[in-house]
Design an enzyme around this catalytic site. Structure first.
Site: not given
Length: 239
Positions: A44, A71, A192
């Site tokens: 990310h 991401e 998450h």
């Protein structure tokens, strides 16, 4: 169906950047996760490169054989260019704000539907599978399908928080969202705050869960158990 594990290696990069140099080596960590059985690697990158650097993305793409998932915030043109230049298996669109410590909400797929349609088409035209980060909200899932995306990634912080006291109710909105996703033809990813305690229950009960992306908890566990043992424990938790 066995849910795939994609290891997010951002925290490896955070540790490296705290000292400078190349220790720990981000590419070596990605290759080790692959060798230990992970079916994917997630990064990310953020505009300030406070953990994953843009060069890391190029290095990882050139060397890994498992699926690569990039991401990030597609509202940043630099991110869009990075994804298109590397052509990963998947791009996950996350509505981060500049300077945000970590992702803390999904897209409003109703309000941003026109924009998301454009971005989904852009990446799909380049042969990249698209996943949109969403909260476990039925309306957001239905609207995500209207964008043409291939998958959604369910934001699981609320599940992880509430799992400690009431697993069944913690799972309920995610189960409802997953059923709707199936009905509208969307693949399901999740991520998450998933860890070895809450992951098995989630994976066993969410239908058609294709992939989980796990970084913070997995890398933290690796400090105590070692990276190889930890990756294998997470793979076992998904079976």
């Amino acid at each position: 169906m066995i849910t795939k594990l994609s290891v997010n290696i951002n925290k490896i990069a955070t540790l490296r950047n705290s000292r400078g140099g190349q220790i720990p080596n981000v590419l070596e960590a990605a290759l080790a996760c692959e060798r230990f059985g992970a079916q994917g690697i997630t990064v990310h990158p953020r505009p300030d490169e406070r953990h994953i650097r843009y060069q890391d993305v190029f290095d990882i793409k050139k060397n890994i054989k498992v699926e690569f998932n990039i991401e990030g915030n597609c509202r940043e043109q630099k991110f869009v260019d990075l994804v298109l230049a590397n052509s990963p298996a998947q791009v996950t669109l996350v509505p981060d704000e500049l300077g945000q410590i970590t992702s803390n909400h999904g897209w409003d797929t109703i309000k941003n539907q026109s924009y998301l349609k454009e971005m989904v088409a852009l990446f799909q035209d380049a042969g990249i599978r698209v996943s949109i980060f969403v909260d476990p909200d039925i309306k957001m899932v239905e609207a995500a399908a209207e964008t043409g995306t291939d998958r959604i990634e369910l934001y699981t912080e609320d599940y992880a928080t509430n799992f400690k006291t009431d697993p069944k109710n913690a799972l309920k909105p995610y189960l409802e969202a997953a059923h709707v996703a199936q009905e509208v033809g969307l693949g399901i990813n999740a991520g998450h705050d998933l860890d070895l305690n809450n992951l098995p229950y989630f994976a066993q009960n969410i239908p058609n869960l294709l992939e989980v992306s796990i970084g913070h908890a997995l890398i933290a566990d690796a400090l105590y158990m070692g990276l190889e043992s930890t990756v294998k424990q997470y793979l076992k938790a998904l079976q």
